[in-house]
Scaffold this motif. Structure first.
Motif, PDB file in Angstrom:
ATOM      1  N   ILE A 162       3.131  38.585  -8.799  1.00 48.28           N
ATOM      2  CA  ILE A 162       3.098  37.673  -9.945  1.00 48.28           C
ATOM      3  C   ILE A 162       2.858  36.238  -9.498  1.00 48.28           C
ATOM      4  N   SER A 163       3.472  35.827  -8.396  1.00 47.70           N
ATOM      5  CA  SER A 163       3.263  34.465  -7.887  1.00 47.70           C
ATOM      6  C   SER A 163       1.789  34.210  -7.602  1.00 47.70           C
ATOM      7  N   GLY A 164       1.146  35.157  -6.907  1.00 47.12           N
ATOM      8  CA  GLY A 164      -0.273  34.993  -6.605  1.00 47.12           C
ATOM      9  C   GLY A 164      -1.148  35.072  -7.834  1.00 47.12           C
ATOM     10  N   SER A 165      -0.819  36.001  -8.732  1.00 45.07           N
ATOM     11  CA  SER A 165      -1.640  36.187  -9.929  1.00 45.07           C
ATOM     12  C   SER A 165      -1.610  34.972 -10.840  1.00 45.07           C
ATOM     13  N   TYR A 166      -0.458  34.320 -10.941  1.00 46.60           N
ATOM     14  CA  TYR A 166      -0.358  33.156 -11.822  1.00 46.60           C
ATOM     15  C   TYR A 166      -0.891  31.881 -11.174  1.00 46.60           C
ATOM     16  N   SER A 387       7.939  33.365 -27.868  1.00 51.33           N
ATOM     17  CA  SER A 387       7.551  34.548 -27.072  1.00 51.33           C
ATOM     18  C   SER A 387       6.068  34.600 -26.760  1.00 51.33           C
ATOM     19  N   ASP A 388       5.428  33.446 -26.614  1.00 49.06           N
ATOM     20  CA  ASP A 388       3.986  33.430 -26.347  1.00 49.06           C
ATOM     21  C   ASP A 388       3.624  32.137 -25.610  1.00 49.06           C
ATOM     22  N   GLN A 389       2.939  32.281 -24.458  1.00 46.42           N
ATOM     23  CA  GLN A 389       2.605  31.103 -23.662  1.00 46.42           C
ATOM     24  C   GLN A 389       1.583  30.211 -24.355  1.00 46.42           C
ATOM     25  N   TYR A 390       0.699  30.809 -25.164  1.00 49.07           N
ATOM     26  CA  TYR A 390      -0.291  30.009 -25.864  1.00 49.07           C
ATOM     27  C   TYR A 390       0.384  29.056 -26.853  1.00 49.07           C
ATOM     28  N   ILE A 391       1.369  29.571 -27.581  1.00 48.43           N
ATOM     29  CA  ILE A 391       2.083  28.742 -28.539  1.00 48.43           C
ATOM     30  C   ILE A 391       2.858  27.658 -27.811  1.00 48.43           C
ATOM     31  N   SER A 392       3.445  28.002 -26.675  1.00 47.95           N
ATOM     32  CA  SER A 392       4.187  27.022 -25.884  1.00 47.95           C
ATOM     33  C   SER A 392       3.296  25.853 -25.493  1.00 47.95           C
ATOM     34  N   ILE A 393       2.082  26.162 -25.060  1.00 49.89           N
ATOM     35  CA  ILE A 393       1.144  25.114 -24.642  1.00 49.89           C
ATOM     36  C   ILE A 393       0.628  24.324 -25.838  1.00 49.89           C
ATOM     37  N   VAL A 394       0.274  25.034 -26.910  1.00 54.51           N
ATOM     38  CA  VAL A 394      -0.331  24.390 -28.078  1.00 54.51           C
ATOM     39  C   VAL A 394       0.640  23.451 -28.773  1.00 54.51           C
ATOM     40  N   THR A 425       6.277  29.577 -16.784  1.00 55.89           N
ATOM     41  CA  THR A 425       7.566  30.171 -17.143  1.00 55.89           C
ATOM     42  C   THR A 425       7.454  31.335 -18.124  1.00 55.89           C
ATOM     43  N   SER A 426       6.269  31.549 -18.681  1.00 62.79           N
ATOM     44  CA  SER A 426       6.118  32.601 -19.696  1.00 62.79           C
ATOM     45  C   SER A 426       6.474  33.976 -19.153  1.00 62.79           C
ATOM     46  N   VAL A 427       6.127  34.244 -17.907  1.00 58.10           N
ATOM     47  CA  VAL A 427       6.346  35.564 -17.327  1.00 58.10           C
ATOM     48  C   VAL A 427       7.802  35.765 -16.921  1.00 58.10           C
ATOM     49  N   LEU A 428       8.621  34.714 -16.991  1.00 59.36           N
ATOM     50  CA  LEU A 428      10.018  34.811 -16.596  1.00 59.36           C
ATOM     51  C   LEU A 428      10.937  35.202 -17.755  1.00 59.36           C
ATOM     52  N   ILE A 429      10.370  35.260 -18.973  1.00 55.01           N
ATOM     53  CA  ILE A 429      11.151  35.579 -20.166  1.00 55.01           C
ATOM     54  C   ILE A 429      10.925  37.050 -20.526  1.00 55.01           C
ATOM     55  N   PRO A 430      11.978  37.875 -20.533  1.00 55.26           N
ATOM     56  CA  PRO A 430      11.791  39.324 -20.767  1.00 55.26           C
ATOM     57  C   PRO A 430      11.106  39.658 -22.087  1.00 55.26           C
ATOM     58  N   TRP A 431      11.390  38.881 -23.158  1.00 56.05           N
ATOM     59  CA  TRP A 431      10.820  39.193 -24.466  1.00 56.05           C
ATOM     60  C   TRP A 431       9.537  38.422 -24.752  1.00 56.05           C
ATOM     61  N   ASN A 432       9.115  37.578 -23.826  1.00 54.99           N
ATOM     62  CA  ASN A 432       7.815  36.919 -23.951  1.00 54.99           C
ATOM     63  C   ASN A 432       6.721  37.964 -23.721  1.00 54.99           C
ATOM     64  N   THR A 433       5.574  37.786 -24.358  1.00 54.58           N
ATOM     65  CA  THR A 433       4.491  38.762 -24.195  1.00 54.58           C
ATOM     66  C   THR A 433       4.101  38.934 -22.731  1.00 54.58           C
ATOM     67  N   CYS A 434       4.141  37.834 -21.966  1.00 60.80           N
ATOM     68  CA  CYS A 434       3.774  37.906 -20.545  1.00 60.80           C
ATOM     69  C   CYS A 434       4.833  38.662 -19.752  1.00 60.80           C
ATOM     70  N   GLY A 435       6.099  38.293 -19.947  1.00 61.79           N
ATOM     71  CA  GLY A 435       7.170  38.963 -19.224  1.00 61.79           C
ATOM     72  C   GLY A 435       7.241  40.447 -19.546  1.00 61.79           C
ATOM     73  N   ALA A 436       7.108  40.779 -20.815  1.00 62.77           N
ATOM     74  CA  ALA A 436       7.178  42.182 -21.234  1.00 62.77           C
ATOM     75  C   ALA A 436       6.007  42.987 -20.666  1.00 62.77           C
TER      76      ALA A 436
END
Length: 486
Positions: A162-166, A387-394, A425-436
């Motif tokens: 995940i570190s490399g992919s992000y 629960s969405d990185q796009y919304i977080s950024i927007v 941080t999106s992938v660190l949240i279990p219920w975020n679309t990325c984390g899930a």
């Protein structure tokens, strides 16, 4: 000129965002792919609620619509860039450029430094593809299998992948979040990418050091079956030659010379198409099915890769997923999201709702460090609630843009902060679309791999540290000699 008759209360300003969060949360439970339309609709519904509040203030529709059009106009270059990135990904795939990157990247695998190698390989692939999800689902899955056979901890392997992919999801010009963050802040994508290196390089350096130290505690013997099968599938399908790297080197040269993003990406797209015609005649014929008419086959295949779906088949099923591209069409949902977000942001700005929300924060955020910290916290809040990185950024980008302008900070300071926090941080949240999603793909619980996602954890803190220490903080009007050199 229409005069604002009332000032919105803090509750009125927050209400559209609260409604948006509720709608997005419901979407996450109801829809499998929230980017396919449900989140866009949620933004438009929240914009409607915001529009009613703006109307209650005494502001006419013409005022609101003018602001919406202005806001959409500011994001238009980024939407064009997104479409070109889709086309570039298509021609780079059929030309063999991306497969060549994967092929030679696999050579980096070494049994004694597997974890740090996994970070590097995933970084290379994610930069080439611009997608953390595709990287995790393909090369990441292959690396996970190798790591398991070495007896390494599954969460540690997942953290390295995940570190490399992000890393690529953050800095690749083909990444949708990279384009989205630059669009929200109002800066050029290549300026945004170059500026991110100030915090990204030390964050990744620390990540590589940590994984190196972890890896030194083990002396595994790597079974080479999986990487060998991937490389064999690539070599059987594509004609591999170092000449293919002229394509990314040309684009890199254009970026270094500060050629505007749109012509640079168009040049990269067309050059990829030319190289596909020259070096991959079998791929061209496979895509087109045109038989002996190579001109017709070339025209069809290159055009199809630019605007539509391409599915390349190899002997490796995992690799096949990575080799599928959707051209410009694959970017339409993200473009749709940006358009919907701009409508929402335009309505919120028309009534001064975003500025009303940031007023209490700005009163306490007296320094650049405090402002960046507030932005990081807000991005984390939306990743956890929407629960969405796009919304977080927007939403965070629209909320803080004026605050950064008022603080005489250049837009790339905001765009970098959005990436360091919203994307990471999106992938660190279990219920975020990325984390899930990543948890499901890798078969490792989100909270289990979180402690080992060092790059994702370090990045927001690095952004805050740079802000408080005033390192490379670009200002519109420097106030000191030191700042003028940053």
């Amino acid at each position: 000129m229409v005069i604002n008759k009332t000032t919105p209360t803090l509750f009125e300003a927050l209400f559209p965002i609260l409604c948006l969060i509720v709608l997005l949360t419901i979407n996450a439970f109801v829809f499998e792919d929230t980017l396919a339309g449900s989140n866009q609709t949620a933004l438009l519904l929240a914009a409607t609620i915001g529009g009613l509040i703006v109307h209650r203030q005494g502001l006419g529709w013409s005022h609101t619509s003018d602001q919406i059009i202005k806001t959409i106009g500011s994001a238009m270059p980024s939407m064009l860039i997104l479409l070109l990135i889709g086309s570039l990904a298509g021609t780079w795939m059929i030309s063999g450029v991306v497969p060549a990157m994967i092929y030679y990247g696999m050579d980096l695998i070494n049994p004694h430094v597997f974890l740090v190698t996994a970070v590097i390989v995933c970084s290379l692939v994610s930069v080439a593809t611009g997608s953390s999800w595709s990287t995790v689902a393909t090369i990441g899955v292959a690396l996970l299998g190798i790591g398991k056979s070495l007896g390494l901890s599954h969460p540690v392997i997942a953290g390295a992948i995940i570190s490399g992919s992000y890393f690529g999801d953050k800095i690749s010009p083909m990444s949708d979040t990279t384009n989205l963050a630059s669009a929200m802040a109002g800066t050029d994508i290549f300026t945004h990418i170059r500026y991110m290196f100030y915090t990204t390089v030390p964050s990744m350096t620390l990540t590589l050091i940590i994984f190196t130290l972890i890896g030194l505690n083990s002396t595994p013997e790597v079974p080479l079956a999986e990487p060998t099968s991937v490389k064999q599938a690539i070599s059987e399908t594509f004609y591999l030659t170092p000449w293919l790297f002229l394509v990314p080197l040309t684009l890199l040269t254009l970026i270094i010379k500060k050629v505007p993003a749109i012509p640079a990406l168009m040049a990269g797209t067309l050059l990829g198409g030319v190289f596909a015609i020259i070096f991959q005649p079998d791929i061209i014929r496979e895509i087109s099915g045109a038989g002996t008419d190579y001109f017709k086959a070339s025209y069809f295949s290159v055009m199809q890769s630019i605007f539509g779906d391409i599915e390349l088949k190899t002997s490796n099923d995992h690799l096949n997923e990575l080799l599928n591209t959707s051209g410009m069409r694959g970017m339409l949902n993200t473009v749709w999201l940006i358009l919907s977000a701009m409508v929402f942001g335009g309505v919120m700005e028309a009534g001064g709702l975003l500025s009303r929300i940031t007023q209490p924060i700005m009163k306490k955020a007296k320094s650049t460090g405090a402002l960046v910290t507030s932005t990081v916290g807000t991005c984390l809040f939306f990743n956890a609630t929407a629960s969405d990185q796009y919304i977080s950024i927007v939403v965070s980008g629209r909320m803080y843009k004026k605050a950064y302008d008022d603080s005489h900070l250049k837009p790339e300071v905001l765009s970098r902060t959005l990436e360091d926090s919203g994307t990471m941080t999106s992938v660190l949240i279990p219920w975020n679309t990325c984390g899930a999603t990543q948890s499901r793909i890798l078969g490792v619980a989100t909270l289990d791999y979180v402690p080992y996602c060092f790059f994702n954890i370090i990045s927001p803190f690095m952004s805050i540290l740079f802000a408080y220490l005033n390192i490379k903080i670009r200002r519109i009007k420097p106030t000191t000699k030191h700042e003028s050199h940053n």
